[in-house]
Write a protein that holds these residues in place. Structure first.
Motif, PDB file in Angstrom:
ATOM      1  N   GLU A 117       0.861  -1.192   0.000  1.00 49.62           N
ATOM      2  CA  GLU A 117       0.000   0.000   0.000  1.00 49.62           C
ATOM      3  C   GLU A 117       0.889   1.231   0.000  1.00 49.62           C
ATOM      4  O   GLU A 117       2.056   1.163   0.385  1.00 49.62           O
ATOM      5  N   ARG A 118       0.329   2.367  -0.400  1.00 44.21           N
ATOM      6  CA  ARG A 118       1.071   3.637  -0.375  1.00 44.21           C
ATOM      7  C   ARG A 118       0.270   4.663   0.423  1.00 44.21           C
ATOM      8  O   ARG A 118      -0.949   4.785   0.239  1.00 44.21           O
ATOM      9  N   GLU A 119       0.971   5.391   1.269  1.00 44.14           N
ATOM     10  CA  GLU A 119       0.314   6.470   2.002  1.00 44.14           C
ATOM     11  C   GLU A 119       0.284   7.725   1.141  1.00 44.14           C
ATOM     12  O   GLU A 119       1.291   8.082   0.520  1.00 44.14           O
ATOM     13  N   ILE A 120      -0.862   8.385   1.141  1.00 42.71           N
ATOM     14  CA  ILE A 120      -1.002   9.620   0.372  1.00 42.71           C
ATOM     15  C   ILE A 120      -0.922  10.793   1.352  1.00 42.71           C
ATOM     16  O   ILE A 120      -1.617  10.815   2.372  1.00 42.71           O
ATOM     17  N   ILE A 121      -0.066  11.743   0.997  1.00 40.78           N
ATOM     18  CA  ILE A 121       0.275  12.831   1.925  1.00 40.78           C
ATOM     19  C   ILE A 121      -0.425  14.129   1.530  1.00 40.78           C
ATOM     20  O   ILE A 121      -0.469  14.491   0.351  1.00 40.78           O
ATOM     21  N   ASN A 122      -0.945  14.823   2.530  1.00 41.05           N
ATOM     22  CA  ASN A 122      -1.524  16.149   2.310  1.00 41.05           C
ATOM     23  C   ASN A 122      -0.379  17.170   2.244  1.00 41.05           C
ATOM     24  O   ASN A 122       0.340  17.355   3.228  1.00 41.05           O
ATOM     25  N   PRO A 123      -0.197  17.832   1.092  1.00 39.54           N
ATOM     26  CA  PRO A 123       0.947  18.749   0.980  1.00 39.54           C
ATOM     27  C   PRO A 123       0.830  20.000   1.858  1.00 39.54           C
ATOM     28  O   PRO A 123       1.816  20.703   2.068  1.00 39.54           O
ATOM     29  N   TYR A 124      -0.354  20.229   2.404  1.00 39.57           N
ATOM     30  CA  TYR A 124      -0.528  21.404   3.265  1.00 39.57           C
ATOM     31  C   TYR A 124       0.179  21.221   4.608  1.00 39.57           C
ATOM     32  O   TYR A 124       0.809  22.135   5.133  1.00 39.57           O
ATOM     33  N   ASP A 125       0.058  19.983   5.194  1.00 37.93           N
ATOM     34  CA  ASP A 125       0.641  19.787   6.528  1.00 37.93           C
ATOM     35  C   ASP A 125       1.353  18.443   6.694  1.00 37.93           C
ATOM     36  O   ASP A 125       1.725  18.070   7.806  1.00 37.93           O
ATOM     37  N   GLN A 126       1.514  17.744   5.593  1.00 35.66           N
ATOM     38  CA  GLN A 126       2.213  16.448   5.573  1.00 35.66           C
ATOM     39  C   GLN A 126       1.479  15.340   6.329  1.00 35.66           C
ATOM     40  O   GLN A 126       2.073  14.310   6.655  1.00 35.66           O
ATOM     41  N   VAL A 180      -1.106  12.182   6.780  1.00 30.95           N
ATOM     42  CA  VAL A 180      -1.478  11.077   5.888  1.00 30.95           C
ATOM     43  C   VAL A 180      -2.989  11.119   5.705  1.00 30.95           C
ATOM     44  O   VAL A 180      -3.743  11.075   6.672  1.00 30.95           O
ATOM     45  N   ILE A 181      -3.437  11.210   4.442  1.00 26.66           N
ATOM     46  CA  ILE A 181      -4.881  11.344   4.218  1.00 26.66           C
ATOM     47  C   ILE A 181      -5.503  10.071   3.666  1.00 26.66           C
ATOM     48  O   ILE A 181      -6.704   9.887   3.712  1.00 26.66           O
ATOM     49  N   ALA A 182      -4.670   9.199   3.102  1.00 25.49           N
ATOM     50  CA  ALA A 182      -5.233   7.994   2.486  1.00 25.49           C
ATOM     51  C   ALA A 182      -4.171   6.915   2.396  1.00 25.49           C
ATOM     52  O   ALA A 182      -2.971   7.198   2.475  1.00 25.49           O
ATOM     53  N   SER A 183      -4.659   5.710   2.235  1.00 27.15           N
ATOM     54  CA  SER A 183      -3.761   4.591   1.971  1.00 27.15           C
ATOM     55  C   SER A 183      -4.346   3.849   0.778  1.00 27.15           C
ATOM     56  O   SER A 183      -5.515   3.443   0.804  1.00 27.15           O
ATOM     57  N   VAL A 184      -3.561   3.726  -0.271  1.00 24.61           N
ATOM     58  CA  VAL A 184      -4.104   3.114  -1.492  1.00 24.61           C
ATOM     59  C   VAL A 184      -3.236   1.951  -1.941  1.00 24.61           C
ATOM     60  O   VAL A 184      -2.049   1.877  -1.594  1.00 24.61           O
ATOM     61  N   ALA A 185      -3.834   1.074  -2.720  1.00 23.02           N
ATOM     62  CA  ALA A 185      -3.097  -0.080  -3.247  1.00 23.02           C
ATOM     63  C   ALA A 185      -1.921   0.410  -4.074  1.00 23.02           C
ATOM     64  O   ALA A 185      -2.060   1.340  -4.875  1.00 23.02           O
TER      65      ALA A 185
END
Ligand code: NAD
Length: 494
Positions: free
Chosen positions: A20-29, A31-36
């Motif tokens: 899985e990959r963590e998706i990062i919010n560029p505003y505050d770093q 973690v907003i999501a985890s995707v395949a």
């Protein structure tokens, strides 16, 4: 936390490796999501599904009006979920929600436009030069289309590819950027809801060097459409040679915005900002290369600087925010690395040029609006795509100089110029070697007109009628109604 999967052959699936990959919010770093996190084997499964769906003939023989109806339904679902999509896009990219709402309106319009075009091709009858024969031309779908999109306009760039490909009767494997997959996942859910047959729409997630490479190398992919950087474009072009698949490349740009002495001064200042600061300058068509004629140069730079000082950075979810962060830590470092280079080359950073030091901005990937003067044509900071909130200013003297400098680039995506002189408008529009030329405006595009680059900004066109044609093969059918023996070979004996 948002969870995201891939969509292969009508099923939502995890990656075969389980990664899985963590998706990062560029505003505050955060973690907003985890995707395949897919790999080559997932891409291969998606290609196989698209191949089977295409070769079965069910989708290609679906009446064009029915294909158009499905694409139109998808447009309506995007419009229904506009706000959710806009918020996801802003969460993922950091751009303001207001910008994302515009994007979503464009996107539903793009699906609607291509839905309408789906059944408009009546073919063409050729006046055959041979008696008793008929000759006609039909357009047919190309086949399995690999579609690779970038992170800056994640769903917009994907929609430029998905809508015409589906309207023309192809099957697709979409691969969004691994760092901004959220809206592509959501729109694939909407495609499922719209009712596209199994295998027609597939979504794979993961790194370009694996998932993207599989798409561009596979002999089962007939067309690859790519939007992204030049280096990746060149790699894809080489990989595509394996089975001579069709290739369309929408690459970068370093786009001149030329202001002549006789321009409407205030409008030109206003648009010099609009040309660059949407999505913190991460726009392929950003007018980041400003060229100002010497008669107004100093006053123009002053006026521009005064406006740039007031640009409000912050969270894309706050109404007062005008500019969000850059996309990632790596990209921020890249933009920042150009600053010492510009100074070493003799340019002057008169505003910005650094990360904001104070909280909360220092916790995100922010870079201050940056104005660099005393730039010259050959400088790296002028020639290379910085892809951030950075304007370089060159002072020019004559029209000839402006045009020569503007064309002296490996890129050819877009250019704009400002003047009130009608003869100059004719001359300069003709002389500029770019896929789009704006006169007294900047950064306007609409689905009815083609988009694409000259030179190393790529080839092929998206949007407009031509954007649909890119996804078709041209077949000439010739029929003889009164075939007669020719008797050329071996008919009279030795
Ligand atoms: P990028 O080239 O790094 O990545 C784009 C996509 O290609 C991503 O999905 C990535 O995963 C994939 N990829 C990476 N390596 C690959 C490989 N070896 N094989 C196949 N796919 C691979 O670009 P980016 O940083 O995401 O986007 C920024 C660039 O996109 C800028 O140069 C910008 O100018 C350009 N762009 C152009 C347009 C246009 O219309 N011309 C529009 C938007 C962005």
């Amino acid at each position: 936390m948002i969870k995201g999967k891939m969509y292969i052959n009508g099923q939502w699936v995890d990656s075969r490796s389980g990664k899985e990959r963590e998706i990062i919010n560029p505003y505050d770093q955060s973690v907003i999501a985890s995707v395949a996190e897919g790999g080559r084997e997932d891409a291969a499964a998606a290609i196989e599904a698209a191949r089977t769906a295409f070769d079965s003939g069910e989708w290609t023989s679906t009446p064009a009006s029915e294909r158009g109806r499905l694409v139109f339904k998808l447009a309506e679902l995007i419009e229904r979920d506009r706000e959710e999509l806009a918020r996801l896009e802003s969460l993922d990219t950091g751009k303001t929600v207001e910008e994302s709402r515009w994007d979503m309106d464009d996107i539903s319009g793009i699906f609607r436009y291509f839905a309408g075009l789906a059944d408009k091709d009546g073919g063409e009858v050729i006046a055959s030069p041979v008696p008793n024969t008929t000759s006609y031309v039909v357009r047919e779908p190309v086949g399995v289309c690999g579609q690779i999109s970038p992170w800056n306009y994640p769903l917009l760039q994907a929609s430029w590819k998905m809508a015409p490909a589906l309207a023309a009767g192809n099957t697709i494997v979409m691969k969004p950027s691994e760092i901004t997959p959220l809206t592509a996942i959501k729109v694939t859910e909407l495609a499922e809801e719209a009712g596209f047959p199994k295998g027609v729409v597939n979504l794979v997630l993961g790194p370009g060097a694996e998932v993207g490479a599989e798409l561009s190398e596979s002999v089962d992919v007939d067309l690859i459409s790519f939007t992204g950087g030049i280096a990746t474009g060149k790699t894809i072009m080489r990989s595509a040679a394996g089975n001579v698949k069709k290739v369309a490349l929408e690459l970068g740009g370093k786009n001149p915005n030329i202001v002549f002495d006789d321009a409407d001064f205030d409008l030109a200042v206003d648009y010099a900002l609009n040309a660059v600061f949407f999505h913190a300058g991460q726009i392929c068509s950003a007018g980041a290369r400003l060229m100002v004629q010497d008669g107004i140069h100093d006053r123009f730079v002053e006026a521009l600087k005064a406006r740039m000082e007031k640009i409000v950075m912050g969270s894309g979810f706050e109404e007062k925010t005008e500019m969000g962060p850059l996309i990632s830590a790596e990209h921020l470092a890249k933009v920042e690395s150009y600053m010492p280079v510009a100074e070493e080359e003799g340019a002057k950073i008169i505003l910005g040029g650094r990360r904001p030091a104070e909280a909360p901005l220092k916790d995100g990937f922010f870079f201050e609006p940056t104005l660099i003067t005393e730039c010259e044509n050959k400088m790296k900071i002028v020639q290379e795509e910085v892809f951030g909130p950075v304007i370089t200013v060159e002072r020019f003297h004559t029209e000839e100089e402006a045009v020569t400098w503007a064309n002296d680039t490996i890129y050819g995506l877009s250019a704009g110029f400002w003047t009130r002189d009608p003869d100059r408008i004719e001359r300069v529009s003709k002389a500029l070697k770019f896929g789009t030329v704006w006169v007294n405006d900047f950064n306007v595009y609409f689905v009815q007109a083609p988009w694409g680059g000259y030179k190393q900004s790529g080839f092929g066109r998206e949007l407009g009628q031509i954007g649909l044609e890119e996804y078709t093969e041209v077949k000439h059918v010739y029929r003889n109604h009164a075939t007669e023996a020719v008797n050329w070979f071996g008919a009279t004996g030795g």
